[in-house]
Design a protein around this motif. Structure first.
Motif, PDB file in Angstrom:
ATOM      1  N   THR A 193       0.830  -1.212   0.000  1.00 49.92           N
ATOM      2  CA  THR A 193       0.000   0.000   0.000  1.00 49.92           C
ATOM      3  C   THR A 193       0.861   1.257   0.000  1.00 49.92           C
ATOM      4  O   THR A 193       0.562   2.221  -0.712  1.00 49.92           O
ATOM      5  N   GLY A 194       1.927   1.262   0.780  1.00 44.40           N
ATOM      6  CA  GLY A 194       2.818   2.419   0.770  1.00 44.40           C
ATOM      7  C   GLY A 194       3.477   2.606  -0.576  1.00 44.40           C
ATOM      8  O   GLY A 194       3.583   3.733  -1.088  1.00 44.40           O
ATOM      9  N   ALA A 195       3.906   1.496  -1.187  1.00 42.45           N
ATOM     10  CA  ALA A 195       4.547   1.590  -2.498  1.00 42.45           C
ATOM     11  C   ALA A 195       3.563   2.028  -3.566  1.00 42.45           C
ATOM     12  O   ALA A 195       3.939   2.740  -4.516  1.00 42.45           O
ATOM     13  N   ALA A 196       2.291   1.627  -3.440  1.00 41.69           N
ATOM     14  CA  ALA A 196       1.290   2.049  -4.416  1.00 41.69           C
ATOM     15  C   ALA A 196       1.107   3.561  -4.392  1.00 41.69           C
ATOM     16  O   ALA A 196       0.987   4.206  -5.444  1.00 41.69           O
ATOM     17  N   GLY A 277       3.165   6.042   3.828  1.00 42.77           N
ATOM     18  CA  GLY A 277       3.429   6.510   2.482  1.00 42.77           C
ATOM     19  C   GLY A 277       3.203   7.996   2.296  1.00 42.77           C
ATOM     20  O   GLY A 277       3.814   8.620   1.419  1.00 42.77           O
ATOM     21  N   THR A 278       2.332   8.596   3.110  1.00 44.31           N
ATOM     22  CA  THR A 278       2.103  10.042   2.991  1.00 44.31           C
ATOM     23  C   THR A 278       3.284  10.849   3.492  1.00 44.31           C
ATOM     24  O   THR A 278       3.429  12.020   3.130  1.00 44.31           O
ATOM     25  N   PHE A 279       4.127  10.269   4.331  1.00 51.32           N
ATOM     26  CA  PHE A 279       5.285  10.983   4.856  1.00 51.32           C
ATOM     27  C   PHE A 279       6.523  10.809   3.965  1.00 51.32           C
ATOM     28  O   PHE A 279       7.418  11.647   3.991  1.00 51.32           O
ATOM     29  N   ALA A 284      13.093   5.047  -0.957  1.00 48.37           N
ATOM     30  CA  ALA A 284      14.190   4.969   0.019  1.00 48.37           C
ATOM     31  C   ALA A 284      13.725   5.490   1.377  1.00 48.37           C
ATOM     32  O   ALA A 284      13.993   4.872   2.420  1.00 48.37           O
ATOM     33  N   GLN A 285      13.035   6.629   1.373  1.00 52.55           N
ATOM     34  CA  GLN A 285      12.508   7.158   2.631  1.00 52.55           C
ATOM     35  C   GLN A 285      11.476   6.211   3.226  1.00 52.55           C
ATOM     36  O   GLN A 285      11.431   6.009   4.447  1.00 52.55           O
ATOM     37  N   PHE A 286      10.657   5.628   2.381  1.00 47.40           N
ATOM     38  CA  PHE A 286       9.642   4.689   2.867  1.00 47.40           C
ATOM     39  C   PHE A 286      10.300   3.470   3.513  1.00 47.40           C
ATOM     40  O   PHE A 286       9.815   2.949   4.519  1.00 47.40           O
ATOM     41  N   GLY A 287      11.406   3.002   2.926  1.00 48.26           N
ATOM     42  CA  GLY A 287      12.111   1.867   3.514  1.00 48.26           C
ATOM     43  C   GLY A 287      12.650   2.173   4.899  1.00 48.26           C
ATOM     44  O   GLY A 287      12.595   1.325   5.801  1.00 48.26           O
ATOM     45  N   PHE A 365      -4.015  11.308   4.715  1.00 50.43           N
ATOM     46  CA  PHE A 365      -4.003  11.179   3.263  1.00 50.43           C
ATOM     47  C   PHE A 365      -4.742  12.353   2.604  1.00 50.43           C
ATOM     48  O   PHE A 365      -4.285  12.909   1.605  1.00 50.43           O
ATOM     49  N   ARG A 366      -5.867  12.713   3.159  1.00 51.02           N
ATOM     50  CA  ARG A 366      -6.625  13.829   2.597  1.00 51.02           C
ATOM     51  C   ARG A 366      -5.846  15.127   2.717  1.00 51.02           C
ATOM     52  O   ARG A 366      -5.833  15.967   1.790  1.00 51.02           O
TER      53      ARG A 366
END
Length: 373
Positions: A193-196, A277-279, A284-287, A365-366
């Protein structure tokens, strides 16, 4: 919210995932090779431990003790001189070094209590902890049998009858296989979901969504159900074909009940993936964010270490984590054959946590979508 929008956007996510060979390979690997290897390489508490013996007595009793150390717990003992013992331990060749002193048999037959020295390489913690007890038990048993001239020892006043439930042979593969599936469900639900979401941002398609007549709720809900469906399907296939067929692990409970609990858990875990994922502005940051969140969740959920052995504060805080309840639910159903009447508190906790997680993730997210617009 329009259900058709959520459906069509979710199908778009599935098509997008289908055109990403790296993600598809990751899903297949995580729920097949990773589960199999994670279960089969899980070390036993004591297995083929290297042991060296310094026999200074050279008596029938010492030879009896040496012959008692056999596989699968120990390797065949290496008979060495006293001068070589420290060097072999320093080089890491032996986990245990047993020194049988001169005059052991004489002192035992005379009724004295001679000392037998055991040197242990404590850097090999798992083997050192249990292996010391094994060495002591084997040595004492052989000495007692030798003194009694092979006669059976008198019966103890109380006999303890041990009944191993849910895993009669104490096979660690059973625990390791199911635990890997549980961990990988958590990992993939957050990653996909984060990658999407990050993929939308990197490819610029998020701007296309913003000009369409869809709401942030619909966009988020589509990612949640589509990625959750992928993880649920892959996880159930892994349970059937890898855990039950390839590893021959018997599952006691209902797979349909477990699937229902997993779907409820995925509602919370995928929401967490959207939130992270919003942050993140890149994968790379998500990882990095994922490592900060995933490791504490998995280590403190009770899947690796029993929750009862953790500090009270940690146990209380981790009740707010969805995978704590998911681990209890999964182990109860798959290991102990629990029905809904037993695991309904975990279902209720997951439902409440999932609604909170989804609400917080949707608000974030919004806000992120509005900032992009």
């Amino acid at each position: 919210m329009r259900a058709t929008h959520v459906l069509h956007l979710g199908v778009k996510e599935l098509w997008s995932l289908g055109r990403d060979p790296i993600m598809l390979l990751l899903i297949i690997f995580v729920f097949s090779v990773s589960v199999y290897t994670g279960a089969t390489v899980l070390p036993e508490s004591l297995h083929t431990a290297p042991i060296a013996i310094v026999d200074e007595d050279r008596s029938p009793l010492s030879r009896r003790i040496i012959a008692a150390f056999v596989p699968p717990y120990f390797q065949a003992p290496k008979l060495i001189a006293q001068s070589r013992m420290d060097g072999r331990m320093d080089a890491g060749l032996d986990t245990f070094a047993l020194v049988i002193p001169s005059g052991l048999q004489r002192d035992v037959l005379a009724g004295r209590s001679p000392a037998v020295q055991l040197n242990v390489d404590a850097t090999r913690v798992s083997q050192a902890l249990t292996g010391s007890g094994y060495v002591q038990a084997i040595t004492v048993a052989e000495v007692q049998t030798f003194v009694q001239h092979d006669q059976p020892s008198p019966l103890p006043p109380v006999e303890l009858v041990v009944r191993m439930r849910f895993n009669p042979a104490l096979t660690k593969t059973w625990f390791g296989a199911v635990n890997k599936v549980i961990d990988n469900v958590t990992l993939l639900s957050i990653v996909l979901t984060g990658a999407a979401l990050i993929r939308e941002r990197e490819r610029g398609t998020i701007e296309h969504l913003l000009v369409m007549p869809v709401t942030p709720f619909e966009i988020m809900a589509s990612k949640v159900w589509s990625m959750g469906l992928v993880v649920l399907g892959a996880g159930m296939l892994s349970l059937v074909f890898v855990v039950q067929v390839a590893l021959a692990v018997p599952l006691a409970g209902s797979l349909s009940l477990f699937a229902a609990g997993t779907a409820l858990y995925l509602f919370a875990a995928t929401s967490l993936g959207i939130f992270l994922g919003t942050f993140a502005r890149s994968m790379a940051q998500f990882g990095l964010l994922l490592m900060m969140v995933l490791l504490p969740l998995q280590m403190l959920s009770g899947g690796v270490t029993p929750r009862e052995s953790m500090p009270e504060l940690v146990r209380t805080v981790m009740l707010a984590a969805p995978n704590t309840h998911f681990v209890m639910l999964a182990q109860g159903i798959l290991f102990r054959g629990a029905g809904f009447a037993v695991v309904w508190p975990q279902f209720l906790a997951l439902a409440l946590i999932a609604m909170v997680f989804f609400g917080v993730a949707h608000a974030r997210f919004r806000s992120a979508i509005t900032a992009m617009a």
